[in-house]
Each structure stands twice: as structure tokens, then as C-alpha cells.
Design an enzyme around this catalytic site. Structure first.
Site, PDB file in Angstrom:
ATOM      1  N   LEU A 169      -4.775  -3.882   9.923  1.00 11.73           N
ATOM      2  CA  LEU A 169      -5.710  -2.876   9.835  1.00 11.73           C
ATOM      3  C   LEU A 169      -5.663  -1.768  10.570  1.00 11.73           C
ATOM      4  CD1 LEU A 169      -9.000  -3.568  11.231  1.00 11.73           C
ATOM      5  CD2 LEU A 169      -7.437  -5.144  11.724  1.00 11.73           C
TER       6      LEU A 169
ATOM      7  N   LEU B 116      -6.215  -0.953   5.244  1.00 12.17           N
ATOM      8  CA  LEU B 116      -5.639  -2.473   5.395  1.00 12.17           C
ATOM      9  C   LEU B 116      -4.098  -2.353   4.483  1.00 12.17           C
ATOM     10  CD1 LEU B 116      -8.536  -3.141   5.621  1.00 12.17           C
ATOM     11  CD2 LEU B 116      -7.907  -5.355   4.575  1.00 12.17           C
ATOM     12  N   GLY B 117      -3.289  -2.878   5.196  1.00 10.34           N
ATOM     13  CA  GLY B 117      -2.016  -2.845   4.852  1.00 10.34           C
ATOM     14  C   GLY B 117      -1.174  -4.203   5.225  1.00 10.34           C
TER      15      GLY B 117
ATOM     16  N   HIS C  32      -1.760   7.212  11.391  1.00  2.00           N
ATOM     17  CA  HIS C  32      -2.042   6.543  12.454  1.00  2.00           C
ATOM     18  C   HIS C  32      -1.904   7.229  13.601  1.00  2.00           C
ATOM     19  CE1 HIS C  32      -1.870   2.807  10.594  1.00  2.00           C
ATOM     20  NE2 HIS C  32      -0.616   2.589  10.484  1.00  2.00           N
TER      21      HIS C  32
ATOM     22  N   GLY D 200       0.694  -1.192  -0.196  1.00  2.00           N
ATOM     23  CA  GLY D 200      -0.141   0.104  -0.005  1.00  2.00           C
ATOM     24  C   GLY D 200       0.735   1.072   0.134  1.00  2.00           C
ATOM     25  N   GLN D 201       0.069   2.446   0.155  1.00  3.73           N
ATOM     26  CA  GLN D 201       0.891   3.861  -0.054  1.00  3.73           C
ATOM     27  C   GLN D 201       0.740   4.127   1.485  1.00  3.73           C
ATOM     28  OE1 GLN D 201       1.872   5.304  -2.824  1.00  3.73           O
ATOM     29  NE2 GLN D 201       1.441   3.670  -4.203  1.00  3.73           N
ATOM     30  N   VAL D 202       0.662   5.716   1.591  1.00  3.61           N
ATOM     31  CA  VAL D 202       0.769   6.334   2.787  1.00  3.61           C
ATOM     32  C   VAL D 202      -0.450   6.216   3.523  1.00  3.61           C
ATOM     33  CG1 VAL D 202       0.349   8.572   1.717  1.00  3.61           C
ATOM     34  CG2 VAL D 202       1.740   8.228   3.849  1.00  3.61           C
ATOM     35  N   THR D 203      -0.517   6.138   4.916  1.00  2.00           N
ATOM     36  CA  THR D 203      -1.615   6.379   5.710  1.00  2.00           C
ATOM     37  C   THR D 203      -1.176   6.970   7.064  1.00  2.00           C
ATOM     38  OG1 THR D 203      -3.595   5.433   6.616  1.00  2.00           O
ATOM     39  CG2 THR D 203      -1.589   4.039   7.062  1.00  2.00           C
TER      40      THR D 203
ATOM     41  N   CYS E 281      -3.658   6.769   1.379  1.00  2.00           N
ATOM     42  CA  CYS E 281      -3.501   5.258   0.812  1.00  2.00           C
ATOM     43  C   CYS E 281      -3.432   5.731  -0.823  1.00  2.00           C
ATOM     44  CB  CYS E 281      -5.016   4.468   0.897  1.00  2.00           C
ATOM     45  SG  CYS E 281      -5.024   4.255   2.468  1.00  2.00           S
TER      46      CYS E 281
END
Length: 218
Positions: free
Chosen positions: A151, A138-139, A77, A72-75, A168
């Protein structure tokens, strides 16, 4: 009998510490190792997936950016978001990577339905969405037949850091949280319900709970 150990890591954990612990656990586990589900709320952090593009980091500012080995890409948290890490033996559970992902999505959709939130996955991008807004990301990574990462579910959090990235890598897709869509939800209330949905999806026969990091953490 399939057993799951649910490990509560607490709130405000440093992402890099947990990331290292996940990899250490996966490196050292054997066929007899019990599967684990780690739950936490991280201190604010942007995480970049293996295929992450720099242009999706618009203005990270004072929030650290950590490169990871998940898909995946950037997220983002942060506090008020449940992050669940699935350390599963896919062969023992009879799972493919696709079914691992689909079961996470189905568990989250079922959970949100209990709160009156109409959510669904998308065929073109992993995760769970409410209309055009993403509520769960999700990643995952699978190595030697073992999964890690997992997740993140937005429960009751400050969503403003998402404006600093293209979440994402999905342009035109917004971000939402359970607190914006319903009343009376908290991480403390949602967490055990999420665990119950995931346990049902994967068919674990025995579930035990502990607090604190795994002994394998460096």
C-alpha cells in the site's frame, strides 16, 4: 504465535532496489520464515502495474517509470508518502487474497478515523477514498502463497506529479493527502500508528523492529 518483523528502509529509497529485494525475499523464503512489513518513502517514481496502459502515462517527464509485477495501473510514489510492503505467508495467517486486501483497507480507514478523516474503500476499485479523492492506493502480488508489494498512503507530499498520469486508471477520481484534510500530521507520527492498525487487523502476537534492508537483497 505469529511474529512480524517491521523493517524501516528509510527515506529516498530507489524503487527498483526495493522491488528486487522484495522478489528475492519472496523467492528464498520458506514455511518457517518470519513475515515482514517493510516501510519506506521512495524517491519520486511512477510505477506501472501488470495491466498498466500506456495511455494513462500522460506526461511523466523527468520522473522515471518502472514496470512492476504488482496488480493495478500506474501510480506515483514520492517523499511524504508512506509505502508499506507486506511480505506475508497467507496460508499461515489463514488469509485469502480478498481478505488480505480488505484488512489493509480496514486498517487505513481506522487510522484515518483517528485523525478525524472520514474515509472508506470502494467496491469497484481497491484503495481508500475520501469522497471522490483517493488517499491510499493498493497493489499486490501473491506467489507460492506469499504476498509482496502493498500500500501507499499520502501523508504530507507534493501531489502535483499525479497530474502527469491517470492515477490507478481511475478517470474522474482525484487524489488527496492527510495534510490537506487535517493539521499536524507527519510521516514520523503516522507510521507507527499505521503499523499498529495493520498488526491489529492481522492478529500478530509479536512485533519486532529493525532498520535497513533485508540480508537477502541482491
Amino acid at each position: 504465535m505469529t511474529r512480524l518483523l517491521v523493517r524501516q528502509l528509510g527515506c529516498g529509497t530507489a524503487y527498483e532496489d526495493v522491488f528486487r529485494a522484495m522478489r528475492a525475499f519472496t523467492d528464498r523464503r520458506e514455511e518457517s520464515t518470519t513475515d515482514e512489513l517493510w516501510l519506506t518513502e521512495h524517491a519520486p517514481v511512477f510505477t506501472q502495474g501488470q495491466a498498466g496502459r500506456a495511455e494513462y502515462l500522460l506526461a511523466p517527464g523527468d520522473i522515471p517509470v518502472v514496470q512492476t509485477d504488482r496488480g493495478g495501473q500506474v501510480t506515483y510514489h514520492g517523499p511524504g508518502q508512506i509505502v508499506g510492503y507486506l511480505m506475508f505467508d497467507l496460508r499461515r495467517l489463514g488469509l485469502s487474497v480478498r481478505s488480505l486486501v480488505r484488512n489493509i483497507e480496514a486498517g487505513v480507514v481506522a487510522l484515518l478515523g483517528d485523525y478525524g478523516i472520514d474515509a472508506a474503500p470502494r467496491s469497484d476499485a481497491p484503495g481508500v477514498y475520501v469522497g471522490r479523492h483517493k488517499i491510499a492506493a493498493l497493489g499486490l502480488r501473491v506467489r507460492r502463497g506469499y504476498s509482496y508489494h502493498g500500500l501507499s498512503l499520502n501523508v504530507d507530499m507534493d501531489l502535483s506529479p499525479y497530474a502527469r498520469i491517470v492515477p490507478c486508471g481511475l478517470k474522474g477520481t482525484g487524489v488527496t493527502s492527510m495534510a490537506l484534510l487535517t493539521h499536524g500530521c507527519s510521516v514520523a507520527d503516522v507510521t507507527p500508528r499505521l503499523v499498529g492498525k495493520l498488526v491489529a487487523q492481522y492478529g500478530f502476537d509479536q512485533v519486532d523492529h529493525v532498520e535497513g534492508p533485508h540480508a537477502a537483497a541482491p
